[in-house]
Design an enzyme around this catalytic site. Structure first.
Site, PDB file in Angstrom:
ATOM      1  N   ARG A 160      24.740  60.183  46.573  1.00 35.58           N
ATOM      2  CA  ARG A 160      25.234  59.566  48.603  1.00 35.58           C
ATOM      3  C   ARG A 160      23.810  58.964  48.856  1.00 35.58           C
ATOM      4  O   ARG A 160      22.616  58.400  48.154  1.00 35.58           O
ATOM      5  CB  ARG A 160      24.669  61.154  49.118  1.00 35.58           C
ATOM      6  CG  ARG A 160      26.187  62.053  48.843  1.00 35.58           C
ATOM      7  CD  ARG A 160      25.337  63.204  49.943  1.00 35.58           C
ATOM      8  NE  ARG A 160      26.296  64.293  49.512  1.00 35.58           N
ATOM      9  CZ  ARG A 160      26.348  65.483  48.302  1.00 35.58           C
ATOM     10  NH1 ARG A 160      25.543  65.620  47.998  1.00 35.58           N
ATOM     11  NH2 ARG A 160      26.914  66.558  48.468  1.00 35.58           N
ATOM     12  N   LYS A 193      22.206  68.073  49.141  1.00 33.52           N
ATOM     13  CA  LYS A 193      22.355  69.011  50.149  1.00 33.52           C
ATOM     14  C   LYS A 193      22.177  70.108  50.273  1.00 33.52           C
ATOM     15  O   LYS A 193      21.801  70.828  49.448  1.00 33.52           O
ATOM     16  CB  LYS A 193      23.967  68.729  50.661  1.00 33.52           C
ATOM     17  CG  LYS A 193      24.233  67.553  51.724  1.00 33.52           C
ATOM     18  CD  LYS A 193      25.666  67.860  52.069  1.00 33.52           C
ATOM     19  CE  LYS A 193      26.043  66.201  52.229  1.00 33.52           C
ATOM     20  NZ  LYS A 193      27.838  66.830  52.798  1.00 33.52           N
ATOM     21  N   HIS A 244      29.478  54.909  50.418  1.00 31.88           N
ATOM     22  CA  HIS A 244      29.757  55.804  49.915  1.00 31.88           C
ATOM     23  C   HIS A 244      31.512  55.568  49.305  1.00 31.88           C
ATOM     24  O   HIS A 244      32.521  56.190  48.904  1.00 31.88           O
ATOM     25  CB  HIS A 244      30.770  56.942  51.557  1.00 31.88           C
ATOM     26  CG  HIS A 244      30.645  58.727  51.344  1.00 31.88           C
ATOM     27  ND1 HIS A 244      29.339  58.953  51.105  1.00 31.88           N
ATOM     28  CD2 HIS A 244      31.985  59.216  50.864  1.00 31.88           C
ATOM     29  CE1 HIS A 244      29.560  60.123  50.673  1.00 31.88           C
ATOM     30  NE2 HIS A 244      30.853  59.911  51.057  1.00 31.88           N
ATOM     31  N   ARG A 298      30.247  55.885  45.714  1.00 34.62           N
ATOM     32  CA  ARG A 298      30.459  57.417  45.274  1.00 34.62           C
ATOM     33  C   ARG A 298      32.123  57.701  45.020  1.00 34.62           C
ATOM     34  O   ARG A 298      32.563  58.179  44.122  1.00 34.62           O
ATOM     35  CB  ARG A 298      29.422  58.181  46.491  1.00 34.62           C
ATOM     36  CG  ARG A 298      29.879  59.307  46.453  1.00 34.62           C
ATOM     37  CD  ARG A 298      29.031  59.927  47.077  1.00 34.62           C
ATOM     38  NE  ARG A 298      29.039  61.682  47.534  1.00 34.62           N
ATOM     39  CZ  ARG A 298      28.532  62.422  46.363  1.00 34.62           C
ATOM     40  NH1 ARG A 298      27.928  62.241  45.735  1.00 34.62           N
ATOM     41  NH2 ARG A 298      28.758  63.968  46.599  1.00 34.62           N
ATOM     42  N   HIS A 329      28.953  68.782  44.576  1.00 31.57           N
ATOM     43  CA  HIS A 329      29.845  69.183  45.286  1.00 31.57           C
ATOM     44  C   HIS A 329      29.809  70.843  45.023  1.00 31.57           C
ATOM     45  O   HIS A 329      29.609  71.921  43.775  1.00 31.57           O
ATOM     46  CB  HIS A 329      31.740  68.685  44.650  1.00 31.57           C
ATOM     47  CG  HIS A 329      30.904  67.746  45.546  1.00 31.57           C
ATOM     48  ND1 HIS A 329      32.335  66.939  45.202  1.00 31.57           N
ATOM     49  CD2 HIS A 329      30.883  66.406  46.522  1.00 31.57           C
ATOM     50  CE1 HIS A 329      32.975  65.911  45.522  1.00 31.57           C
ATOM     51  NE2 HIS A 329      31.459  65.477  46.662  1.00 31.57           N
ATOM     52  N   TYR A 339      39.756  63.932  44.707  1.00 30.23           N
ATOM     53  CA  TYR A 339      39.666  62.425  43.341  1.00 30.23           C
ATOM     54  C   TYR A 339      40.863  62.737  42.901  1.00 30.23           C
ATOM     55  O   TYR A 339      41.232  61.341  41.654  1.00 30.23           O
ATOM     56  CB  TYR A 339      38.420  62.319  43.141  1.00 30.23           C
ATOM     57  CG  TYR A 339      37.117  61.628  44.321  1.00 30.23           C
ATOM     58  CD1 TYR A 339      37.128  60.717  44.804  1.00 30.23           C
ATOM     59  CD2 TYR A 339      36.364  63.027  44.057  1.00 30.23           C
ATOM     60  CE1 TYR A 339      36.134  60.349  45.323  1.00 30.23           C
ATOM     61  CE2 TYR A 339      35.332  62.944  45.352  1.00 30.23           C
ATOM     62  CZ  TYR A 339      35.182  62.159  45.845  1.00 30.23           C
ATOM     63  OH  TYR A 339      33.794  61.321  47.105  1.00 30.23           O
TER      64      TYR A 339
END
Length: 309
Positions: free
Chosen positions: A159, A182, A254, A257, A280, A289
């Site tokens: 990110r 995150k 993004h 990404r 994730h 995806y």
């Protein structure tokens, strides 16, 4: 508990104990400021005075606002409100949760847009010449940095917030990159030879001069005045490269990404490996995806099945 104080306590909780990013906390703050102001206009200043009917009216009013809010924005707003009231009950600061009947809107499932491999090549070349190319020796410092930045974004699928927070020490492990994602979770991502060469060129030729212009900082990517490169500056760099490459579609950090994940899956990578690389928490997030590669699946079927044609 007074509403504004409750919001402040909740935001400190999600920032410190849950480790949410500054960007996410800021979004929660904006949503809850709107909510508290709406309640104050109706004479409600204490969390215990909020009723399910008030919460439902707030949700309905936000949904019917003009111009209509995006479903994702409305869902985030409602999530912020539910999170606040659940926190107050869990901490014993309120007896009941008035947001229990609040249901988020269904958000349309949009497939992420990815660039083709050729478009990625054009984008990288527009950012700056590749190390070792004929034009590399005469490249401007900013273009050397920009090439390294975009190479790293595409090589790792990180990110933009993760890339701008990198320190020099994070890339000192040869072909591995340590990324803080995150929730302040750390993961290690491989760095390919192209990105490594671009990084080495930036670290040896450009970063020392940029660092001398500002205060000492361990950050990897620096601006022209020696300060850490911001997310906004990264966006501008990518947009300039996209314009230089003649890409008409919207290109953002993004997008790289998305392209990283899509190209890995098209190349045969296991979805759980891609999940780990992207950071994730759930494989369900990564599986979106797999739908992007439906054309590739169709081509394989057409060329492989004896009765496809």
């Amino acid at each position: 508990m007074e509403l504004e104080r409750a919001v402040g306590t909740y935001l400190r909780h999600v920032a410190l104990e849950r480790g949410l990013s500054e960007h996410t906390v800021a979004a929660y703050r904006r949503d809850l400021d709107v909510y508290v102001e709406w309640l104050r206009a109706r004479g409600i200043v204490d969390a215990e005075a909020v009723t399910p009917e008030l919460v439902a009216d707030f949700g309905a009013e936000r949904a019917s606002a003009e111009p209509p809010p995006a479903a994702s924005s409305l869902a985030r707003m409602q999530s912020s409100v539910r999170g606040l009231h659940r926190f107050l009950v869990r901490e014993g600061r309120a007896e009941t949760d008035p947001s229990g009947r609040l249901r988020p809107p269904k958000t349309p499932r949009r497939l992420p847009k990815a660039l083709t491999i050729a478009q990625v090549d054009d984008l990288l070349d527009a950012a700056g010449p590749a190390p070792g190319s004929e034009d590399a020796s005469a490249a401007q410092p900013a273009s050397v940095r920009d090439r390294a930045l975009l190479e790293l974004l595409y090589a790792t699928g990180a990110r933009v917030s993760e890339i701008v927070q990198l320190d020099v020490d994070d890339v000192a492990q040869g072909d591995l990159l340590r990324v803080r994602g995150k929730g302040d979770k750390e993961r290690v991502v491989p760095v390919g030879s192209y990105a490594r060469a671009a990084l080495d060129a930036y670290l040896t030729r450009v970063r020392p001069a940029l660092a001398a212009k500002g205060r000492a900082t361990p950050r990897l990517f620096l601006g022209v005045r020696g300060a850490p490169l911001s997310r906004q500056s990264t966006w501008l760099i990518i947009q300039a490269a996209a314009e230089g490459a003649g890409l008409t579609a919207h290109v953002s950090p993004h997008t790289l990404r998305h392209s990283f994940a899509t190209h890995l899956l098209q190349g045969g990578a296991d979805v759980r490996v891609v999940q780990e690389l992207l950071g994730h928490a759930s494989v369900a997030t990564t599986q979106i995806y797999t739908h992007v590669s439906v054309d590739a699946l169709r081509d394989v079927y057409a060329t492989s099945h004896p009765r496809a044609r």
